[in-house]
Motif scaffolding. Structure first.
Motif, PDB file in Angstrom:
ATOM      1  N   LYS A   1       0.833  -1.210   0.000  1.00  0.00           N
ATOM      2  CA  LYS A   1       0.000   0.000   0.000  1.00  0.00           C
ATOM      3  C   LYS A   1       0.866   1.258   0.000  1.00  0.00           C
ATOM      4  O   LYS A   1       1.890   1.328   0.689  1.00  0.00           O
ATOM      5  CB  LYS A   1      -0.935   0.003   1.215  1.00  0.00           C
ATOM      6  N   THR A   2       0.438   2.281  -0.739  1.00  0.00           N
ATOM      7  CA  THR A   2       1.171   3.551  -0.846  1.00  0.00           C
ATOM      8  C   THR A   2       1.346   4.185   0.531  1.00  0.00           C
ATOM      9  O   THR A   2       0.440   4.150   1.363  1.00  0.00           O
ATOM     10  CB  THR A   2       0.386   4.527  -1.741  1.00  0.00           C
ATOM     11  N   ASP A   3       2.519   4.787   0.763  1.00  0.00           N
ATOM     12  CA  ASP A   3       2.785   5.450   2.044  1.00  0.00           C
ATOM     13  C   ASP A   3       1.830   6.610   2.283  1.00  0.00           C
ATOM     14  O   ASP A   3       1.493   7.352   1.360  1.00  0.00           O
ATOM     15  CB  ASP A   3       4.217   5.990   2.072  1.00  0.00           C
ATOM     16  N   GLU A   4       1.433   6.785   3.540  1.00  0.00           N
ATOM     17  CA  GLU A   4       0.592   7.914   3.912  1.00  0.00           C
ATOM     18  C   GLU A   4       1.420   9.199   3.886  1.00  0.00           C
ATOM     19  O   GLU A   4       2.639   9.169   4.050  1.00  0.00           O
ATOM     20  CB  GLU A   4       0.020   7.709   5.322  1.00  0.00           C
ATOM     21  N   VAL A   5       0.746  10.342   3.692  1.00  0.00           N
ATOM     22  CA  VAL A   5       1.433  11.641   3.615  1.00  0.00           C
ATOM     23  C   VAL A   5       2.238  11.913   4.882  1.00  0.00           C
ATOM     24  O   VAL A   5       3.362  12.423   4.826  1.00  0.00           O
ATOM     25  CB  VAL A   5       0.395  12.779   3.400  1.00  0.00           C
ATOM     26  N   HIS A   6       1.670  11.553   6.047  1.00  0.00           N
ATOM     27  CA  HIS A   6       2.317  11.867   7.318  1.00  0.00           C
ATOM     28  C   HIS A   6       2.958  10.638   7.967  1.00  0.00           C
ATOM     29  O   HIS A   6       3.050  10.568   9.202  1.00  0.00           O
ATOM     30  CB  HIS A   6       1.315  12.521   8.265  1.00  0.00           C
ATOM     31  N   LEU A   7       3.400   9.707   7.134  1.00  0.00           N
ATOM     32  CA  LEU A   7       4.084   8.518   7.662  1.00  0.00           C
ATOM     33  C   LEU A   7       5.381   8.942   8.344  1.00  0.00           C
ATOM     34  O   LEU A   7       6.213   9.629   7.750  1.00  0.00           O
ATOM     35  CB  LEU A   7       4.390   7.552   6.515  1.00  0.00           C
ATOM     36  N   ARG A   8       5.556   8.602   9.632  1.00  0.00           N
ATOM     37  CA  ARG A   8       6.735   9.006  10.400  1.00  0.00           C
ATOM     38  C   ARG A   8       7.686   7.850  10.677  1.00  0.00           C
ATOM     39  O   ARG A   8       8.883   8.080  10.905  1.00  0.00           O
ATOM     40  CB  ARG A   8       6.310   9.622  11.738  1.00  0.00           C
ATOM     41  N   ALA A   9       7.156   6.621  10.732  1.00  0.00           N
ATOM     42  CA  ALA A   9       8.023   5.469  11.008  1.00  0.00           C
ATOM     43  C   ALA A   9       7.368   4.200  10.481  1.00  0.00           C
ATOM     44  O   ALA A   9       6.141   4.123  10.342  1.00  0.00           O
ATOM     45  CB  ALA A   9       8.270   5.347  12.510  1.00  0.00           C
ATOM     46  N   ARG A  10       8.215   3.223  10.174  1.00  0.00           N
ATOM     47  CA  ARG A  10       7.723   1.954   9.652  1.00  0.00           C
ATOM     48  C   ARG A  10       8.457   0.818  10.345  1.00  0.00           C
ATOM     49  O   ARG A  10       9.672   0.893  10.558  1.00  0.00           O
ATOM     50  CB  ARG A  10       7.985   1.887   8.144  1.00  0.00           C
ATOM     51  N   ILE A  11       7.727  -0.220  10.730  1.00  0.00           N
ATOM     52  CA  ILE A  11       8.330  -1.415  11.319  1.00  0.00           C
ATOM     53  C   ILE A  11       7.864  -2.610  10.508  1.00  0.00           C
ATOM     54  O   ILE A  11       6.659  -2.851  10.372  1.00  0.00           O
ATOM     55  CB  ILE A  11       7.917  -1.572  12.800  1.00  0.00           C
ATOM     56  N   SER A  12       8.817  -3.352   9.956  1.00  0.00           N
ATOM     57  CA  SER A  12       8.447  -4.536   9.177  1.00  0.00           C
ATOM     58  C   SER A  12       8.819  -5.784   9.960  1.00  0.00           C
ATOM     59  O   SER A  12       9.647  -5.733  10.884  1.00  0.00           O
ATOM     60  CB  SER A  12       9.139  -4.516   7.818  1.00  0.00           C
TER      61      SER A  12
END
Length: 288
Positions: free
Chosen positions: A87-98
């Motif tokens: 899914k496309t990243d959100e505008v205000h994405l601040r961090a990601r954990i996979s």
DNA sequence: TTCTGCTCCTGAGGGC
DNA sequence: TGCCCTCAGGAGCAGA
């Protein structure tokens, strides 16, 4: 705005989605997403297995097998979302954990950047970074008598005391207004002028209103709060005063008013919640 | 020690 | 249409 019921809804959703999974990778996209007091670098989480998701008040933490805690505060607009990796990243994405397995990932999204993440070691009961706040009303060891006594030592306005997370945690502006309306207490009443009976009732009403909110997934007053699946809560439909300026009070029909309080708004019924003859600080006001 | 007010930040909405 | 201002508020900090 996420308060205790909303944070508990998020905690529960996170627990279902990530406990037992191993973190593969972490990515930070905004410097304000990391609390400067974080004890470790985020890379330390890689390879760690999630064993639980905890909460006290509005703080929540993801605990790993290696006794590390990813502590989080959602601030005003923070969201944890479980999203498909594609899914496309959100505008205000601040961090990601996979994670090492699965087709989804955990994203931290925060429009107003008041929320934060941090890595913290274990404290005696809760992670060190959440150990400075008091127990919340849903804590099995919450002691009403002790909290009432601590409130009685305060000369400040009762609403300010309710919002003080070092006295009791989890209450924010919305549930403070709702609890005070239910208890028929004006928000500017000096805390130490209330009786033990009034304060006990106030805490009982606060527990009730937040329990009701939790049962329907919390309050989504705007689009800034959703659960980990991106769904809104429904408690905003039953709010008695917050955001209802000019509408009739459910008890007496008097129009709800909004007053300025400590750089924010307070909503109340001017008839049910009698203006205190002597407000916090000793200033004399007239009933209105 | 306690209390109070300010600051951080972003986007929506209203006024001109 | 575009610019400017106000508002929303959790938590920590500085100053009284």
């Amino acid at each position: 705005m996420p308060e205790l019921p909303e944070v508990e809804t998020v905690r529960s959703g996170l627990a279902n989605a990530i406990v037992g999974r191993t973190i593969r990778n972490t990515s930070i996209f905004h410097h304000r997403a990391i609390n400067p007091k974080s004890e470790f670098d985020f890379a330390i989480l890689e390879g760690q297995k999630v064993i639980s998701v905890g909460r006290r008040g509005k703080f929540l933490w993801i605990r790993t097998q290696g006794s590390l805690n990813l502590v989080a505060h959602l601030g005003m607009s923070g969201q944890f979302l479980i999203q498909p990796k594609r899914k496309t990243d959100e505008v205000h994405l601040r961090a990601r954990i996979s994670f090492t397995k699965g087709t989804d990932e955990l994203r931290f999204i925060d429009q107003r950047t008041f929320g934060w993440l941090a890595i913290s070691g274990d404290g005696p009961e809760v992670p060190l970074m959440a150990s400075h706040i008091a127990r919340d009303l849903f804590d099995p060891e919450f002691n009403t008598k002790l909290v009432v006594e601590s409130i009685l030592l305060k000369k400040s306005e009762i609403k300010r005391v309710l919002l003080d997370q070092k006295v009791l945690s989890g209450i924010g502006n919305i549930y403070a207004d709702e609890s005070l309306w239910r208890a028929r207490i004006h928000p500017q009443t000096a805390a130490n002028s209330l009786t033990r009976r009034q304060l006990s009732n106030l805490l009982r009403q606060a527990t009730a209103v937040m329990s009701e909110a939790l049962a329907v997934g919390g309050t989504s007053f705007d689009e800034l709060y959703v659960n980990v699946n991106g769904q809104s809560g429904y408690f905003d439909r039953t709010l008695a005063v917050y955001g209802r300026e000019g509408e009739p009070c459910d008890r007496c029909g008097t129009p709800i008013i909004r007053i300025s309080f400590a750089n924010r708004s307070s909503h109340l019924c001017p008839k049910c919640q009698i203006w205190p003859a002597i407000s916090a600080g000793g200033t004399i006001f007239e009933n209105r």
